[in-house]
Write a protein that holds these residues in place. Structure first.
Motif, PDB file in Angstrom:
ATOM      1  N   UNK A  27       0.361  37.400 -19.436  1.00 30.06           N
ATOM      2  CA  UNK A  27       0.655  36.738 -18.161  1.00 30.06           C
ATOM      3  C   UNK A  27       1.329  37.685 -17.182  1.00 30.06           C
ATOM      4  N   UNK A  28       2.104  38.635 -17.698  1.00 32.74           N
ATOM      5  CA  UNK A  28       2.782  39.609 -16.842  1.00 32.74           C
ATOM      6  C   UNK A  28       1.792  40.546 -16.142  1.00 32.74           C
ATOM      7  N   UNK A  29       0.563  40.605 -16.662  1.00 36.31           N
ATOM      8  CA  UNK A  29      -0.467  41.492 -16.109  1.00 36.31           C
ATOM      9  C   UNK A  29      -1.591  40.702 -15.429  1.00 36.31           C
ATOM     10  N   UNK A  30      -1.341  39.445 -15.109  1.00 40.92           N
ATOM     11  CA  UNK A  30      -2.394  38.566 -14.592  1.00 40.92           C
ATOM     12  C   UNK A  30      -3.090  39.135 -13.365  1.00 40.92           C
ATOM     13  N   UNK A  31      -2.342  39.704 -12.429  1.00 43.22           N
ATOM     14  CA  UNK A  31      -2.956  40.233 -11.205  1.00 43.22           C
ATOM     15  C   UNK A  31      -3.898  41.394 -11.517  1.00 43.22           C
ATOM     16  N   UNK A  32      -3.487  42.288 -12.414  1.00 44.92           N
ATOM     17  CA  UNK A  32      -4.354  43.409 -12.807  1.00 44.92           C
ATOM     18  C   UNK A  32      -5.602  42.921 -13.533  1.00 44.92           C
ATOM     19  N   UNK A  33      -5.419  41.974 -14.431  1.00 42.17           N
ATOM     20  CA  UNK A  33      -6.553  41.427 -15.182  1.00 42.17           C
ATOM     21  C   UNK A  33      -7.533  40.760 -14.227  1.00 42.17           C
ATOM     22  N   UNK A  58      -8.509  29.335 -15.497  1.00 39.72           N
ATOM     23  CA  UNK A  58      -8.994  29.546 -16.868  1.00 39.72           C
ATOM     24  C   UNK A  58      -8.015  30.421 -17.655  1.00 39.72           C
ATOM     25  N   UNK A  59      -7.565  31.522 -17.037  1.00 35.37           N
ATOM     26  CA  UNK A  59      -6.631  32.438 -17.703  1.00 35.37           C
ATOM     27  C   UNK A  59      -5.303  31.736 -17.991  1.00 35.37           C
ATOM     28  N   UNK A  60      -4.818  30.943 -17.053  1.00 38.19           N
ATOM     29  CA  UNK A  60      -3.564  30.210 -17.247  1.00 38.19           C
ATOM     30  C   UNK A  60      -3.648  29.306 -18.473  1.00 38.19           C
ATOM     31  N   UNK A  61      -4.769  28.628 -18.633  1.00 36.22           N
ATOM     32  CA  UNK A  61      -4.960  27.733 -19.781  1.00 36.22           C
ATOM     33  C   UNK A  61      -5.177  28.536 -21.065  1.00 36.22           C
ATOM     34  N   UNK A  62      -6.047  29.534 -21.028  1.00 34.55           N
ATOM     35  CA  UNK A  62      -6.399  30.288 -22.233  1.00 34.55           C
ATOM     36  C   UNK A  62      -5.203  31.032 -22.825  1.00 34.55           C
ATOM     37  N   UNK A  63      -4.400  31.674 -21.976  1.00 32.99           N
ATOM     38  CA  UNK A  63      -3.285  32.473 -22.482  1.00 32.99           C
ATOM     39  C   UNK A  63      -2.214  31.615 -23.158  1.00 32.99           C
ATOM     40  N   UNK A  64      -2.242  30.316 -22.925  1.00 37.55           N
ATOM     41  CA  UNK A  64      -1.277  29.407 -23.546  1.00 37.55           C
ATOM     42  C   UNK A  64      -1.786  28.818 -24.866  1.00 37.55           C
ATOM     43  N   UNK A  65      -3.014  29.107 -25.213  1.00 36.39           N
ATOM     44  CA  UNK A  65      -3.576  28.574 -26.451  1.00 36.39           C
ATOM     45  C   UNK A  65      -2.957  29.276 -27.660  1.00 36.39           C
ATOM     46  N   UNK A  66      -2.692  28.535 -28.732  1.00 30.27           N
ATOM     47  CA  UNK A  66      -2.144  29.164 -29.935  1.00 30.27           C
ATOM     48  C   UNK A  66      -3.101  30.251 -30.441  1.00 30.27           C
ATOM     49  N   UNK A  87      -8.451  31.583 -31.280  1.00 28.92           N
ATOM     50  CA  UNK A  87      -9.115  30.747 -32.269  1.00 28.92           C
ATOM     51  C   UNK A  87      -9.647  29.459 -31.630  1.00 28.92           C
ATOM     52  N   UNK A  88     -10.791  29.000 -32.104  1.00 28.87           N
ATOM     53  CA  UNK A  88     -11.315  27.710 -31.645  1.00 28.87           C
ATOM     54  C   UNK A  88     -10.599  26.588 -32.389  1.00 28.87           C
ATOM     55  N   UNK A  89     -10.327  25.528 -31.681  1.00 26.68           N
ATOM     56  CA  UNK A  89      -9.714  24.347 -32.282  1.00 26.68           C
ATOM     57  C   UNK A  89     -10.804  23.435 -32.842  1.00 26.68           C
ATOM     58  N   UNK A  90     -10.459  22.544 -33.767  1.00 27.61           N
ATOM     59  CA  UNK A  90     -11.457  21.608 -34.277  1.00 27.61           C
ATOM     60  C   UNK A  90     -12.093  20.755 -33.181  1.00 27.61           C
ATOM     61  N   UNK A  91     -11.363  20.484 -32.107  1.00 24.46           N
ATOM     62  CA  UNK A  91     -11.891  19.655 -31.019  1.00 24.46           C
ATOM     63  C   UNK A  91     -12.566  20.478 -29.915  1.00 24.46           C
ATOM     64  N   UNK A  92     -12.915  21.722 -30.188  1.00 26.98           N
ATOM     65  CA  UNK A  92     -13.453  22.617 -29.169  1.00 26.98           C
ATOM     66  C   UNK A  92     -14.746  22.099 -28.537  1.00 26.98           C
ATOM     67  N   UNK A  93     -14.947  22.495 -27.292  1.00 25.85           N
ATOM     68  CA  UNK A  93     -16.207  22.175 -26.608  1.00 25.85           C
ATOM     69  C   UNK A  93     -17.179  23.360 -26.668  1.00 25.85           C
ATOM     70  N   UNK A  94     -16.836  24.399 -27.417  1.00 25.17           N
ATOM     71  CA  UNK A  94     -17.628  25.632 -27.484  1.00 25.17           C
ATOM     72  C   UNK A  94     -19.104  25.360 -27.777  1.00 25.17           C
ATOM     73  N   UNK A  95     -19.390  24.456 -28.688  1.00 24.32           N
ATOM     74  CA  UNK A  95     -20.761  24.220 -29.142  1.00 24.32           C
ATOM     75  C   UNK A  95     -21.435  23.056 -28.416  1.00 24.32           C
ATOM     76  N   UNK A  96     -20.777  22.465 -27.427  1.00 30.31           N
ATOM     77  CA  UNK A  96     -21.246  21.222 -26.813  1.00 30.31           C
ATOM     78  C   UNK A  96     -22.512  21.378 -25.964  1.00 30.31           C
TER      79      UNK A  96
END
Length: 196
Positions: A27-33, A58-66, A87-96
C-alpha cells in the motif's frame, strides 16, 4: 533418502533488486504500482486507458485479502516490475464466468487449494532479461497451496509463451460479463513446494 526440491532463483542483473511485500507494505507503493500498471496496460495487446479508477479500487481490496503478497523489482529505487497474488477463498468468483463450465473437481475451492497470480508486469525497457521469471518464482516458490491460476489475453504472445515455458497449462477461457470485455485464457500450474 529423497533430496528436497530446491528451486533456484536467478537474479538477472546485479542492478535489479527483488523484494516480497505484504498488503500493508504494498500500500505504501500504491502510486508507483498504479503508474507502472497504467504504462504497461496502455500498450498493445491490452490498450486499456480507462483503468485508473478500477485499478485503485481493485488494489485497495486485493491488498487487504489474507495472504496477499507482492514481489517487486527495482533498478536503483525505480520500480521496473511487480507480480502480485493471493489465495482464492472457497467463495471465490474466479471460476464463475467461464465460457465453458468445468467440472466441480476443477473449480471447487477450499483453504490451501489455489493461489491466484493476479498481476505480472515489467516495464518495456526491462523485458526479456529474466525479471518477470524471477518475480514469478519468488512469488510462487514457497506457496503452500496445491496449485496456482492466472488469466492472460490470448493475444499476449510473449506472456503466453513465458507461462507455457514455466509449466502453466490452459484449462479454460473466461470473460467478464460487462459489455465489451475481452476473453482471457485461464491457466493453471501445480505448486511443488510442499507436494513432493
Amino acid at each position: 533418502m529423497k533430496q528436497p526440491l530446491v528451486k533456484k532463483v536467478v537474479v538477472p542483473t546485479p542492478d535489479i533488486t527483488f523484494q516480497l511485500l505484504d498488503g500493508a507494505q504494498a500500500a505504501e507503493h500504491a502510486a508507483e504500482l498504479h503508474a507502472l500498471h497504467a504504462e504497461v496496460y496502455a500498450d498493445p495487446p491490452y490498450e486499456r486507458n480507462d483503468d485508473a479508477a478500477l485499478f485503485a479500487e481493485r488494489f485497495r481490496v486485493q491488498r487487504r485479502q489474507p495472504g496477499f503478497v507482492l514481489a517487486e523489482a527495482r533498478h536503483g529505487g525505480y520500480l521496473v516490475g511487480y507480480a502480485a497474488g493471493m489465495p482464492l477463498r472457497p467463495s471465490t468468483s474466479w471460476w464463475r464466468d467461464l465460457t465453458t463450465p468445468l467440472p466441480d473437481e476443477v473449480t471447487a475451492e477450499h483453504p490451501g487449494r489455489t493461489f491466484a497470480l493476479i498481476e505480472l508486469l515489467v516495464r518495456a525497457p526491462w523485458r526479456r532479461q529474466g525479471i518477470a521469471e524471477t518475480m514469478h518464482d519468488l512469488l510462487l516458490r514457497n506457496r503452500r497451496e496445491e496449485r496456482a491460476t492466472l488469466t492472460v489475453l490470448p493475444a499476449a504472445g510473449p506472456a503466453q509463451n513465458a507461462f507455457q515455458k514455466w509449466g502453466w497449462r490452459k484449462v479454460a477461457r473466461t470473460r467478464d460479463p460487462r459489455p465489451g470485455s475481452p476473453v482471457f485464457d485461464v491457466l493453471v500450474t501445480t505448486l511443488p513446494a510442499n507436494h513432493g
